[in-house]
Design a protein around this motif. Structure first.
Motif, PDB file in Angstrom:
ATOM      1  N   ALA A   1     -28.633 -32.469  59.093  1.00  0.00           N
ATOM      2  CA  ALA A   1     -28.041 -32.184  60.532  1.00  0.00           C
ATOM      3  C   ALA A   1     -28.917 -32.322  61.497  1.00  0.00           C
ATOM      4  CB  ALA A   1     -27.267 -30.633  60.250  1.00  0.00           C
ATOM      5  N   THR A   2     -28.416 -32.715  62.689  1.00  0.00           N
ATOM      6  CA  THR A   2     -28.899 -32.618  64.005  1.00  0.00           C
ATOM      7  C   THR A   2     -29.267 -31.452  64.531  1.00  0.00           C
ATOM      8  OG1 THR A   2     -26.940 -33.544  64.880  1.00  0.00           O
ATOM      9  CG2 THR A   2     -28.581 -35.144  64.580  1.00  0.00           C
ATOM     10  N   ASP A   3     -30.154 -31.101  65.582  1.00  0.00           N
ATOM     11  CA  ASP A   3     -30.299 -30.093  66.094  1.00  0.00           C
ATOM     12  C   ASP A   3     -29.241 -29.257  66.713  1.00  0.00           C
ATOM     13  OD1 ASP A   3     -31.391 -28.201  67.909  1.00  0.00           O
ATOM     14  OD2 ASP A   3     -31.243 -29.492  69.630  1.00  0.00           O
ATOM     15  N   PRO A   4     -28.851 -28.155  66.121  1.00  0.00           N
ATOM     16  CA  PRO A   4     -27.749 -27.239  66.365  1.00  0.00           C
ATOM     17  C   PRO A   4     -27.342 -27.125  67.685  1.00  0.00           C
ATOM     18  CG  PRO A   4     -29.208 -26.160  64.676  1.00  0.00           C
ATOM     19  CD  PRO A   4     -30.073 -27.410  65.231  1.00  0.00           C
ATOM     20  N   GLU A   5     -28.285 -26.938  68.639  1.00  0.00           N
ATOM     21  CA  GLU A   5     -28.210 -27.021  69.979  1.00  0.00           C
ATOM     22  C   GLU A   5     -27.352 -28.253  70.592  1.00  0.00           C
ATOM     23  OE1 GLU A   5     -27.623 -24.030  71.451  1.00  0.00           O
ATOM     24  OE2 GLU A   5     -28.253 -23.356  69.486  1.00  0.00           O
ATOM     25  N   ALA A   6     -27.909 -29.282  70.470  1.00  0.00           N
ATOM     26  CA  ALA A   6     -27.380 -30.611  70.816  1.00  0.00           C
ATOM     27  C   ALA A   6     -26.019 -30.778  70.047  1.00  0.00           C
ATOM     28  CB  ALA A   6     -28.224 -31.666  69.980  1.00  0.00           C
TER      29      ALA A   6
ATOM     30  N   ARG B   1     -23.310 -36.153  63.570  1.00  0.00           N
ATOM     31  CA  ARG B   1     -23.423 -36.976  62.137  1.00  0.00           C
ATOM     32  C   ARG B   1     -22.057 -37.797  62.167  1.00  0.00           C
ATOM     33  NH1 ARG B   1     -25.823 -33.694  57.477  1.00  0.00           N
ATOM     34  NH2 ARG B   1     -24.697 -32.138  58.173  1.00  0.00           N
ATOM     35  N   PRO B   2     -22.024 -38.975  61.723  1.00  0.00           N
ATOM     36  CA  PRO B   2     -20.810 -39.949  61.779  1.00  0.00           C
ATOM     37  C   PRO B   2     -19.516 -39.247  61.119  1.00  0.00           C
ATOM     38  CG  PRO B   2     -22.648 -41.289  61.131  1.00  0.00           C
ATOM     39  CD  PRO B   2     -23.298 -39.887  61.314  1.00  0.00           C
ATOM     40  N   PHE B   3     -19.812 -38.385  59.791  1.00  0.00           N
ATOM     41  CA  PHE B   3     -18.608 -37.857  59.203  1.00  0.00           C
ATOM     42  C   PHE B   3     -18.382 -36.766  59.922  1.00  0.00           C
ATOM     43  CE2 PHE B   3     -19.610 -33.761  57.188  1.00  0.00           C
ATOM     44  CZ  PHE B   3     -21.290 -33.719  57.387  1.00  0.00           C
ATOM     45  N   ILE B   4     -18.981 -35.954  60.623  1.00  0.00           N
ATOM     46  CA  ILE B   4     -18.471 -35.012  61.706  1.00  0.00           C
ATOM     47  C   ILE B   4     -17.533 -35.547  62.527  1.00  0.00           C
ATOM     48  CG2 ILE B   4     -19.299 -33.110  63.315  1.00  0.00           C
ATOM     49  CD1 ILE B   4     -19.907 -32.245  60.257  1.00  0.00           C
ATOM     50  N   ALA B   5     -18.062 -36.520  63.292  1.00  0.00           N
ATOM     51  CA  ALA B   5     -17.318 -37.173  64.463  1.00  0.00           C
ATOM     52  C   ALA B   5     -15.914 -37.658  63.672  1.00  0.00           C
ATOM     53  CB  ALA B   5     -18.062 -38.598  64.960  1.00  0.00           C
ATOM     54  N   ARG B   6     -15.942 -38.198  62.537  1.00  0.00           N
ATOM     55  CA  ARG B   6     -14.670 -38.525  62.360  1.00  0.00           C
ATOM     56  C   ARG B   6     -13.786 -37.313  61.728  1.00  0.00           C
ATOM     57  NH1 ARG B   6     -17.779 -41.800  58.443  1.00  0.00           N
ATOM     58  NH2 ARG B   6     -17.782 -40.635  57.033  1.00  0.00           N
ATOM     59  N   ALA B   7     -14.447 -36.219  61.275  1.00  0.00           N
ATOM     60  CA  ALA B   7     -13.651 -34.960  60.940  1.00  0.00           C
ATOM     61  C   ALA B   7     -13.194 -34.264  62.453  1.00  0.00           C
ATOM     62  CB  ALA B   7     -14.624 -34.002  60.160  1.00  0.00           C
TER      63      ALA B   7
ATOM     64  N   LEU C   1     -21.619 -28.771  56.454  1.00  0.00           N
ATOM     65  CA  LEU C   1     -21.541 -28.431  57.919  1.00  0.00           C
ATOM     66  C   LEU C   1     -22.169 -27.502  58.418  1.00  0.00           C
ATOM     67  CD1 LEU C   1     -18.432 -29.414  56.327  1.00  0.00           C
ATOM     68  CD2 LEU C   1     -17.819 -29.732  58.634  1.00  0.00           C
ATOM     69  N   VAL C   2     -23.185 -27.714  59.070  1.00  0.00           N
ATOM     70  CA  VAL C   2     -23.828 -26.770  59.766  1.00  0.00           C
ATOM     71  C   VAL C   2     -23.343 -26.058  61.127  1.00  0.00           C
ATOM     72  CG1 VAL C   2     -26.296 -26.214  60.366  1.00  0.00           C
ATOM     73  CG2 VAL C   2     -25.825 -27.908  58.328  1.00  0.00           C
ATOM     74  N   GLY C   3     -23.244 -24.730  60.981  1.00  0.00           N
ATOM     75  CA  GLY C   3     -22.852 -24.129  62.097  1.00  0.00           C
ATOM     76  C   GLY C   3     -21.827 -24.944  63.225  1.00  0.00           C
ATOM     77  N   PRO C   4     -22.293 -25.234  64.340  1.00  0.00           N
ATOM     78  CA  PRO C   4     -21.038 -25.844  65.424  1.00  0.00           C
ATOM     79  C   PRO C   4     -20.744 -27.194  64.668  1.00  0.00           C
ATOM     80  CG  PRO C   4     -23.589 -26.158  66.141  1.00  0.00           C
ATOM     81  CD  PRO C   4     -23.683 -25.360  64.949  1.00  0.00           C
ATOM     82  N   GLU C   5     -21.285 -27.606  63.616  1.00  0.00           N
ATOM     83  CA  GLU C   5     -20.461 -28.867  63.077  1.00  0.00           C
ATOM     84  C   GLU C   5     -18.942 -28.600  62.672  1.00  0.00           C
ATOM     85  OE1 GLU C   5     -24.054 -31.985  61.594  1.00  0.00           O
ATOM     86  OE2 GLU C   5     -23.243 -30.469  60.054  1.00  0.00           O
TER      87      GLU C   5
ATOM     88  N   PHE D   1     -15.950 -20.474  62.721  1.00  0.00           N
ATOM     89  CA  PHE D   1     -16.734 -20.760  61.487  1.00  0.00           C
ATOM     90  C   PHE D   1     -18.216 -21.226  61.849  1.00  0.00           C
ATOM     91  CE2 PHE D   1     -12.676 -22.599  59.452  1.00  0.00           C
ATOM     92  CZ  PHE D   1     -12.090 -21.091  59.067  1.00  0.00           C
ATOM     93  N   HIS D   2     -18.504 -21.156  63.278  1.00  0.00           N
ATOM     94  CA  HIS D   2     -19.940 -21.566  63.539  1.00  0.00           C
ATOM     95  C   HIS D   2     -20.911 -20.670  63.000  1.00  0.00           C
ATOM     96  CE1 HIS D   2     -18.513 -24.397  67.336  1.00  0.00           C
ATOM     97  NE2 HIS D   2     -17.947 -24.663  65.998  1.00  0.00           N
ATOM     98  N   VAL D   3     -20.598 -19.605  62.555  1.00  0.00           N
ATOM     99  CA  VAL D   3     -21.832 -18.812  61.981  1.00  0.00           C
ATOM    100  C   VAL D   3     -22.229 -19.315  60.583  1.00  0.00           C
ATOM    101  CG1 VAL D   3     -21.422 -16.840  63.435  1.00  0.00           C
ATOM    102  CG2 VAL D   3     -20.336 -17.065  61.316  1.00  0.00           C
ATOM    103  N   PHE D   4     -21.276 -19.995  60.016  1.00  0.00           N
ATOM    104  CA  PHE D   4     -21.724 -20.345  58.623  1.00  0.00           C
ATOM    105  C   PHE D   4     -22.244 -22.028  58.256  1.00  0.00           C
ATOM    106  CE2 PHE D   4     -17.854 -17.648  58.419  1.00  0.00           C
ATOM    107  CZ  PHE D   4     -18.311 -16.622  57.635  1.00  0.00           C
ATOM    108  N   THR D   5     -22.888 -22.015  57.188  1.00  0.00           N
ATOM    109  CA  THR D   5     -23.057 -23.425  56.750  1.00  0.00           C
ATOM    110  C   THR D   5     -22.264 -23.446  55.466  1.00  0.00           C
ATOM    111  OG1 THR D   5     -25.365 -23.448  57.581  1.00  0.00           O
ATOM    112  CG2 THR D   5     -25.095 -24.932  55.594  1.00  0.00           C
ATOM    113  N   CYS D   6     -21.337 -24.568  55.606  1.00  0.00           N
ATOM    114  CA  CYS D   6     -20.392 -24.850  54.388  1.00  0.00           C
ATOM    115  C   CYS D   6     -20.877 -26.013  53.799  1.00  0.00           C
ATOM    116  CB  CYS D   6     -19.112 -24.755  54.908  1.00  0.00           C
ATOM    117  SG  CYS D   6     -18.727 -22.930  55.572  1.00  0.00           S
TER     118      CYS D   6
END
Lengths: 129, 390
Positions: free
Chosen positions: B9-14, B34-40, B149-153, B159-164
């Motif tokens: 995952a990229t920098d969570p703040e970014a 990440r590309p799959f996050i953009a798609r989601a 998915l990490v935090g703000p992803e 759900f941003h407090v979770f890594t799922c």
């Protein structure tokens, strides 16, 4: 089995990986476990004085299968409860034919193994005069 | 297993800044997510999902009971694996979840604080992307593979407090029948349970396949007895995998690494899958249509499949010469002829015998031979020929 002692089990299975994994899991759960790689070895061990609280037997093994092993043990006077571990479709029939006290059908998880062994030991203890 | 999110995952703040911008403007910075996050995110937004609040999506208690009853076999098979995942997470806050193929939660196992939180999904909650945005269950199903998915992803802010992490579960026909996921608060914990989640999903899918082989496939009468023995031997591999998996869960719970144990479990799962495919081919009633068959590979698969049968017969099957051959024959008919030859050779052999197997090609045919060892030299114990392709 005295109340102070952990329950003991003899695992009889020709697959070394199964024996080793089962014994490690049984020990994690508080059992004392010993092993035999085939029926003949198990019979010798019991004749030589090993007295586990319960037997856990695989069915398909080289030499004596699990049912034949139990028949031989019973004929020699070994009366501890025995649990059959098999993937056979007719597991219940095999268990009934040879007088197993319980049957576990593969694939099986450790929790089910632990509880079945403990139940078999408890039932045997309850049925003793 | 398809890995949709292999890159870290990229920098969570970014990502958080990118999330705010996407929610505000609908624009995505491809270098920040990440590309799959953009798609989601794009799918979630297009479906009308509200990033600030999940829609009401839970079923009534009665409908939830009915849902779980319908998911019977899947729930039954997955439950011990969820329990083992939860054990591996130890004292960390976590939830191991099972969803059906639509993303509806069937079962949750976790620490009391997490699963009693009224804002956390429960059995009956729908976690498809359309309703719950990008998340471990809905996105794994939408992408058709493992996701993390990490935090703000996550699309929904709550759900941003979770890594799922989520992995689809394949049924006996390789189509997804459900999804297994793990939600944790700390990213480090996610790393610790990642491998065991893969392993759990693979092993659970194999147990579904095993039940299918046991309950629904009938072998031809001519090989029924030996096919049943071989089925039991295949299930034995799965039992070994299950025990290794459970050992790994206990190691991880104690803070130890379990890489080797999990690798052993995954190798057994792979063996099970391969042998299950060979077995299905063997018991198939066949079409009598000739097709290209990699004969040497098939013979190798048979040697693995017959390993236990050989041990019970107190014989050893050994590879001799193996030339690469592509035969042209009905695969089921060829498999059944090979089985008859191997079993016949084993039954005729004295205990302690070795059976050497060769695959040799001539101009038009491939020949599989089985030679039995003996004091007077090797004796031919079985032969199968098959026409070569071309």
């Amino acid at each position: 089995m005295s109340n102070q002692q952990a329950p003991s089990v003899l695992v009889i299975d020709d697959e070394e990986d199964i024996r080793v994994s089962l014994i490690r899991l049984l020990e994690c759960d508080g059992f004392r476990a010993s092993e035999a790689a085939d029926g003949e070895t198990a019979i010798r061990a019991l004749d030589d004085g090993l007295h586990p609280d319960v037997l856990l037997l695989d069915y398909r093994m080289p030499g004596l299968n699990g049912g034949q092993t139990l028949d031989t043990l019973r004929a020699r006077g070994h009366r501890m409860p025995a649990v059959l571990l098999t993937a056979a479709k007719d597991a219940a029939d095999i268990a009934a034919r040879h007088g197993f006290d319980a049957v576990l059908t593969k694939p099986v998880g450790p929790e089910e193994v632990f509880s079945t062994l403990r139940d078999a030991i408890a039932r045997a203890a309850g049925s003793q005069p | 297993m398809r890995f949709i999110s292999p890159s870290p995952a990229t920098d969570p703040e970014a990502v958080r800044a990118a999330w705010h911008e996407f929610v505000r403007s609908g624009l995505i910075h491809p270098d920040r997510v990440r590309p799959f996050i953009a798609r989601a995110w794009t799918r979630s937004s297009a479906a009308g999902c509200d990033p600030r609040q999940a829609r009401a999506n839970a079923l009534s208690a009665e409908d939830t009971i009915s849902l779980i009853r319908r998911g019977g076999r899947l729930v039954e098979v997955a439950t011990p694996f969820l329990a083992a995942l939860s054990r591996a997470a130890g004292q960390e806050r976590h939830a191991a979840m099972l969803g059906d193929a639509s993303g509806r939660v069937l079962k949750i196992v976790g620490d009391p604080q997490t699963i009693s939180d009224e804002n956390f999904p429960r059995a009956g909650s729908l976690l498809s992307e359309e309703v719950a945005g990008a998340n471990g269950i809905g996105t794994a199903l939408a992408e058709g593979g493992y996701v993390e998915l990490v935090g703000p992803e996550h699309f929904i802010e709550g759900f941003h407090v979770f890594t799922c992490q989520g992995v689809p579960l394949a049924g006996s026909d390789d189509q997804p029948v459900g999804v297994m996921s793990m939600s944790v608060r700390r990213e480090e914990t996610a790393g610790r349970v990642r491998d065991i989640l893969f392993c759990a999903s693979e092993a659970a899918a194999c147990e579904l396949l095993s039940q299918h082989l046991t309950d629904t496939i009938a072998a031809p009468a001519s090989i029924e007895q030996v096919a049943e023995k071989l089925r039991q031997d295949i299930v034995q591999r799965l039992t070994m995998a299950r025990l290794q998996f459970e050992l790994a869960a206990r190691h991880i719970a104690r803070g130890s690494t379990a890489t080797e144990t999990l690798q052993a479990a995954q190798e057994l799962v792979r063996k099970f899958r391969r042998q299950a495919a060979v077995w299905r081919n063997l018991v198939d009633h066949g079409t009598l249509a000739a097709e290209p068959v990699a004969l040497t590979d098939l013979v190798e698969d048979f040697l693995a499949l017959l390993e236990t049968e050989a041990r019970v017969a107190q014989t050893r099957l050994l590879w001799g010469r193996a030339e690469h051959c592509i035969a042209l024959e009905d695969a089921s008919a060829l498999s059944q002829r090979l089985l008859s030859a191997f079993v016949g050779a084993m039954q005729a052999a004295e205990p302690g015998s070795e059976l050497a197997v060769q695959v040799v090609r001539t101009e038009r045919v491939a020949t599989v031979t089985i030679h039995r060892s003996g004091v007077a030299g090797p004796t031919l114990a079985g032969t199968v020929t098959a026409p070569l392709i071309g």
